[in-house]
Design a protein around this motif. Structure first.
Motif, short mmCIF file in Angstrom:
data_model
loop_
_atom_site.label_atom_id
_atom_site.label_comp_id
_atom_site.label_asym_id
_atom_site.label_seq_id
_atom_site.Cartn_x
_atom_site.Cartn_y
_atom_site.Cartn_z
N ALA A 32 29.43 55.54 38.90
CA ALA A 32 30.13 54.51 38.82
C ALA A 32 31.40 54.57 38.99
CB ALA A 32 29.71 53.66 37.39
N THR B 67 25.98 49.18 41.12
CA THR B 67 25.87 48.09 40.47
C THR B 67 26.84 47.77 39.44
OG1 THR B 67 23.55 47.85 41.04
CG2 THR B 67 24.57 46.05 39.42
N ILE B 68 26.96 48.95 38.97
CA ILE B 68 28.22 48.98 37.85
C ILE B 68 29.62 48.86 38.17
CG2 ILE B 68 29.38 50.27 35.84
CD1 ILE B 68 26.32 51.17 35.13
N TRP B 69 29.77 49.85 39.56
CA TRP B 69 30.95 49.95 40.14
C TRP B 69 31.23 48.54 40.75
CZ3 TRP B 69 31.47 49.25 45.37
CH2 TRP B 69 32.67 49.27 45.88
N GLN C 135 30.39 45.49 39.92
CA GLN C 135 30.43 44.47 38.96
C GLN C 135 31.97 44.55 38.28
OE1 GLN C 135 28.70 41.53 38.83
NE2 GLN C 135 27.77 42.51 40.59
N THR C 136 32.22 45.89 37.98
CA THR C 136 33.41 46.25 37.28
C THR C 136 34.70 46.53 38.02
OG1 THR C 136 32.82 48.50 37.02
CG2 THR C 136 32.24 47.20 35.43
#
Lengths: 82, 337
Positions: free
Chosen positions: A29, B216-218, B220-221
């Protein structure tokens, strides 16, 4: 050829897979393509599983006195093609 | 294009294939269509020269372009080449299964694939999420994981977790390892331990599953990409689509393409495929010469070389189990003892 040690889940296996998941999800992430490519991602997973597993099994073995048994499964002496 | 689905489906496909097939070949087949094309689709620069196709979707999935790599016919060609050059049924079949799975999985975005190429360049697409490779790698990631593409990857993750037996180490040692000489080669030549081999087998499951959540985290953030669960979304990306013909033209193209592909596959099988197939022995782990198969406990007596049930019905020649391509005879003799 299946050996008992190969199919038995040890503390090192659990720890290794947990570390791999954390690195891939959290690291992925943040660093995205520095980790999440089709060759780097799996390489990171394998490295995390093997290295963490090796360290945890060493520590676990010393505490429980089963160091020799666990190390035998790690260095490939068990599970030969027999 | 699909993202993690291509890694995750390889395990499910291996688990549901009723004959002996190489897992590594299925995985490679799942990757092959994008391996040589995805970098050029997104664009790259080298020695001051930059390459980026004007219409990414046309180049990636169309003709002229590299769209043929996403067609079932290309899978047949690759499988025949592998059968001819490497003489491995398990790898040929695995590549075919994986490549076909990739093509069918990519039918779900807004561009789709030319399923019946070369007989028709008609694209087949459900338009579930927007094809956005023209936005670059990061734009594509944000669009895919901000739309039903996320649901598609989660669907495959759920399917794999329902087929959890394919992830067990015992499945690896009973079904995956004996079907492919590559694993034995890695164990012997590279001195890989059991843990290393199982980790290698699990690597693409972990990578595929984790990158769903990481991207997905990337998205959304970092990208602040709004999640759009509508069919064909996300609304905020410039979606690539192909021209949709009339229903009659679509039907006639499909009829022509399907008939042509079936006939070509059948003729190819009769002319080339079956000869290569029957000339290529199935891979077995054990080599014993001059000993009746019943005594040696080899395929043919119902027991596999690892003690498991043999699914191929044996090598067909009593007492002689042919070598698989690239296998050292000594290694096989050792494994027989």
């Amino acid at each position: 050829m299946k050996s008992r040690s190969a199919t038995r889940t040890r503390a090192g296996d659990v720890a290794g897979y947990l570390v791999a998941v954390v690195i891939l999800v959290a690291g992925g992430a943040v660093f995205t393509r520095n980790i999440l490519t089709f060759n780097r991602g799996p390489a990171v997973a394998v490295a995390a599983i093997v290295l963490t597993g090796w360290v945890v099994d060493r520590v676990w073995g010393r505490r429980t006195g089963r160091d020799e048994e666990d190390r035998a499964g790690l260095d490939g002496r068990e599970g030969q093609d027999t | 294009m699909s993202w993690a689905a291509h890694e995750l489906e390889s395990y499910i496909l291996h688990g549901h294939t009723k004959t002996k097939v190489s897992y590594l070949a299925i995985l490679l087949g799942c990757f092959l269509p994008d391996m040589g094309t995805k970098g050029t689709v997104y664009g790259f620069s080298i020695f001051g020269y930059s390459f980026k196709p004007e219409h990414a979707w046309d180049y990636h999935r169309g003709w002229p372009g590299v769209g043929f790599t996403h067609t079932p016919m290309w899978g047949v060609v690759l499988a025949l080449l592998v059968l001819w050059l490497f003489k491995s049924r398990e790898w040929a079949l695995g590549l075919l299964i994986g490549q076909w799975a990739h093509a069918l999985t990519d039918c779900f975005d807004s561009v789709g694939v030319m399923l019946f190429f070369p007989f028709t360049t008609q694209h087949y697409s459900t338009g579930m999420w927007a094809y956005a490779a023209q936005e670059g790698r990061y734009g594509d990631a944000a669009a895919y994981y901000g739309s039903l593409g996320l649901a598609w990857d989660l669907f495959w993750l759920a399917m794999l977790l329902l087929n959890w037996r394919t992830l067990r180490p015992s499945y690896f040692f009973d079904k995956v390892y004996p079907a492919d000489p590559a694993w034995g080669w890695m164990r012997r030549r590279l001195r890989m331990s059991d843990r290393f081999l199982v980790a290698l087998y699990h690597a693409y499951f972990l990578y595929g599953a984790c990158r769903i959540f990481a991207w997905t985290i990337w998205a959304q953030t970092s990208e602040d990409a709004p999640m759009d669960w509508t069919w064909g979304g996300p609304y905020w990306v410039d979606k690539a689509t192909v021209d949709h013909p009339s229903a009659l033209e679509f039907a006639s193209n499909t009829l022509l393409g399907l008939t042509g592909l079936l006939v070509l596959c059948w003729v190819t099988w009769l002319a080339v495929g079956r000869r290569l197939w029957w000339r290529t022995p199935p891979f077995t782990q054990v080599e014993v010469v001059g000993v009746p198969a019943v005594e040696a406990g080899l395929p043919g007596d119902g027991a596999g070389p690892d003690g498991g049930a043999d699914q191929d019905g044996g090598a067909g020649v009593e007492g002689v189990v042919p070598l698989a391509a690239g296998e050292a005879p000594g290694a096989k003799a050792q494994s027989a003892t």
